[in-house]
Write an enzyme that holds these catalytic residues in place. Sequence first.
Site, PDB file in Angstrom:
ATOM      1  N   ARG A 256       0.855  -1.188   0.000  1.00  0.00           N
ATOM      2  CA  ARG A 256       0.000   0.000   0.000  1.00  0.00           C
ATOM      3  C   ARG A 256       0.890   1.236   0.000  1.00  0.00           C
ATOM      4  O   ARG A 256       1.505   1.553   1.014  1.00  0.00           O
ATOM      5  CB  ARG A 256      -0.884  -0.038   1.264  1.00  0.00           C
ATOM      6  CG  ARG A 256      -2.087   0.891   1.228  1.00  0.00           C
ATOM      7  CD  ARG A 256      -2.709   1.010   2.608  1.00  0.00           C
ATOM      8  NE  ARG A 256      -1.876   1.824   3.459  1.00  0.00           N
ATOM      9  CZ  ARG A 256      -1.732   1.654   4.781  1.00  0.00           C
ATOM     10  NH1 ARG A 256      -2.366   0.703   5.417  1.00  0.00           N
ATOM     11  NH2 ARG A 256      -0.940   2.447   5.470  1.00  0.00           N
ATOM     12  N   HIS A 260      -3.599   4.469   4.847  1.00  0.00           N
ATOM     13  CA  HIS A 260      -4.745   3.552   4.793  1.00  0.00           C
ATOM     14  C   HIS A 260      -5.960   4.254   4.180  1.00  0.00           C
ATOM     15  O   HIS A 260      -6.554   3.775   3.223  1.00  0.00           O
ATOM     16  CB  HIS A 260      -5.075   3.031   6.200  1.00  0.00           C
ATOM     17  CG  HIS A 260      -6.366   2.293   6.255  1.00  0.00           C
ATOM     18  ND1 HIS A 260      -6.553   1.084   5.629  1.00  0.00           N
ATOM     19  CD2 HIS A 260      -7.559   2.617   6.821  1.00  0.00           C
ATOM     20  CE1 HIS A 260      -7.804   0.681   5.822  1.00  0.00           C
ATOM     21  NE2 HIS A 260      -8.434   1.594   6.532  1.00  0.00           N
ATOM     22  N   TYR A 269       3.768   4.773  11.618  1.00  0.00           N
ATOM     23  CA  TYR A 269       4.010   3.357  11.950  1.00  0.00           C
ATOM     24  C   TYR A 269       4.814   2.586  10.910  1.00  0.00           C
ATOM     25  O   TYR A 269       4.965   1.393  11.014  1.00  0.00           O
ATOM     26  CB  TYR A 269       2.676   2.642  12.237  1.00  0.00           C
ATOM     27  CG  TYR A 269       1.633   2.748  11.132  1.00  0.00           C
ATOM     28  CD1 TYR A 269       1.683   1.906  10.017  1.00  0.00           C
ATOM     29  CD2 TYR A 269       0.601   3.681  11.208  1.00  0.00           C
ATOM     30  CE1 TYR A 269       0.737   2.006   9.019  1.00  0.00           C
ATOM     31  CE2 TYR A 269      -0.356   3.783  10.207  1.00  0.00           C
ATOM     32  CZ  TYR A 269      -0.285   2.939   9.114  1.00  0.00           C
ATOM     33  OH  TYR A 269      -1.220   3.030   8.122  1.00  0.00           O
TER      34      TYR A 269
HETATM   35  C1  LIG Z   1     -15.657  -5.813  10.437  1.00  0.00           C
HETATM   36  C2  LIG Z   1     -14.785  -4.594  10.423  1.00  0.00           C
HETATM   37  N1  LIG Z   1     -13.865  -4.422  11.394  1.00  0.00           N
HETATM   38  C3  LIG Z   1     -13.066  -3.332  11.403  1.00  0.00           C
HETATM   39  C4  LIG Z   1     -13.200  -2.381  10.404  1.00  0.00           C
HETATM   40  C5  LIG Z   1     -12.286  -1.162  10.380  1.00  0.00           C
HETATM   41  N2  LIG Z   1     -11.327  -1.335   9.283  1.00  0.00           N
HETATM   42  C6  LIG Z   1     -11.514  -0.729   8.102  1.00  0.00           C
HETATM   43  S1  LIG Z   1     -10.338  -1.140   6.991  1.00  0.00           S
HETATM   44  C7  LIG Z   1      -9.529  -2.111   8.105  1.00  0.00           C
HETATM   45  C8  LIG Z   1      -8.267  -2.838   7.720  1.00  0.00           C
HETATM   46  C9  LIG Z   1      -8.419  -3.627   6.465  1.00  0.00           C
HETATM   47  O1  LIG Z   1      -7.171  -4.141   6.078  1.00  0.00           O
HETATM   48  P1  LIG Z   1      -7.038  -5.100   4.857  1.00  0.00           P
HETATM   49  O2  LIG Z   1      -8.100  -6.138   4.902  1.00  0.00           O
HETATM   50  O3  LIG Z   1      -5.638  -5.562   4.798  1.00  0.00           O
HETATM   51  O4  LIG Z   1      -7.383  -4.166   3.600  1.00  0.00           O
HETATM   52  P2  LIG Z   1      -6.581  -2.867   3.118  1.00  0.00           P
HETATM   53  O5  LIG Z   1      -7.249  -1.713   3.814  1.00  0.00           O
HETATM   54  O6  LIG Z   1      -5.158  -3.003   3.516  1.00  0.00           O
HETATM   55  O7  LIG Z   1      -6.753  -2.798   1.658  1.00  0.00           O
HETATM   56  C10 LIG Z   1     -10.203  -2.126   9.316  1.00  0.00           C
HETATM   57  C11 LIG Z   1      -9.756  -2.869  10.499  1.00  0.00           C
HETATM   58  C12 LIG Z   1     -14.197  -2.585   9.418  1.00  0.00           C
HETATM   59  N3  LIG Z   1     -14.381  -1.732   8.405  1.00  0.00           N
HETATM   60  N4  LIG Z   1     -14.944  -3.707   9.436  1.00  0.00           N
END
Ligand SMILES: Cc1ncc(C[n+]2csc(CCOP(=O)(O)OP(=O)(O)O)c2C)c(N)n1
Length: 359
Positions: A256, A260, A269
């Site tokens: 990425r 985020h 971080y």
């Molecule tokens: C069920 C749930 N838990 C927590 C969140 C908060 N949240 C949004 S994105 C994220 C991390 C996602 O990481 P990843 O699956 O690696 O996808 P990326 O954002 O890196 O593309 C979190 C914890 C959420 N949207 N849904």
Amino acid sequence: MIERYDPLKGERFQILGEDGRARPGLAPALSAPVLRTIYSRMVLSRAADTKALKLQRQGRLGTFASSRGHEACQVGTASAMDPGDWLFPYFRDLGAYLTLGYPLADYYHYWMGNEAGLRTPDGLNIYPLAIPVASQILHAVGAGLAVNYRKLKAAVVATFGDGATSEGDFHEAMNFAGVFRTPNVFVCYNNQFAISVPRSRQTASATIAQKAVAYGFRGVQVDGNDVLAVRAAVGEAAAAARSGGGPTLVEAYTYRLGDHTTSDDAARYRAKNEVVEWEKRDPILRFQTYLKTEGVWDEAYEKEVQDGASETVEKAVAAAEARPPAAVEDLFAYTYAAMPPSLKEQLGELNAFLKGGAR
Ligand SMILES: Cc1ncc(C[n+]2csc(CCOP(=O)(O)OP(=O)(O)O)c2C)c(N)n1
Ligand SMILES: [Mg+2]
């Protein structure tokens, strides 16, 4: 082809090396127009993404999850799909949306805060993108069961991040898919982070692809910055899905490049030099180098593609901003068929507040 790469041995499928040259015997026989279409979609995705970040900073768009660095994953995945296939995307999938022909104005409209932007036009098989992490993987397996039940020939593709693989939803979906041999292609964009949580804190498995082995189906890790490898792996998995060959998990190994979302500051971080190293592996530049060696890229063509992308982006922004904003009622309206008293009360309070009344 993908069966040759064993995820348990940490083998990663790659067609384009980091120098942008194709590995001997692996370059697909794609015509110049097809190669250029893939490239132009990657460029458009980057341009649309860059613009979204600027709009957010100007207060013209809400929180936004940048797709910068994911163009090979997203465009590679979507360009491997047939029109009859289905996509169950997540919030970081701009390149897949654009590749499938979703109107950019609608996509912006959604991120500007209006649900109407997620209403997929007729003829496009795109489920509304999921914000709840991993929920879309279960929906995709449900759709896969429906495809089998109706005896259709379609692949159902679900995209998600590395963080999604820690959710129960992911494991339930994988289990069902394996047992019922659903026609799913699971594409994990492993971008090394789930917000601030690094991949090493997400799972003790050496690869994400190897999780498929435990569920009884194929898993392959591909270089997620190599659009041709992603396209070939997803294409092979989708063909298998359409012809009764069951599900596949494709782990696209990438990074990425941005924060985020616009409410994050990744500099807090992760080390700058890590980002700099991955910038050198930019998926668009790698593919551009390949096009040069194939004789289908020059400066004039680059200008044409960049100008075309800018024009598309500016037109989409103007179209999205010309639409009326979402109604305040929309915040409360769609959870129940009829709004319950508690929500009616909250809506009344909000309206009073907006009119300058009591809090
Ligand atoms: C069920 C749930 N838990 C927590 C969140 C908060 N949240 C949004 S994105 C994220 C991390 C996602 O990481 P990843 O699956 O690696 O996808 P990326 O954002 O890196 O593309 C979190 C914890 C959420 N949207 N849904
Ligand atoms: Mg991630």
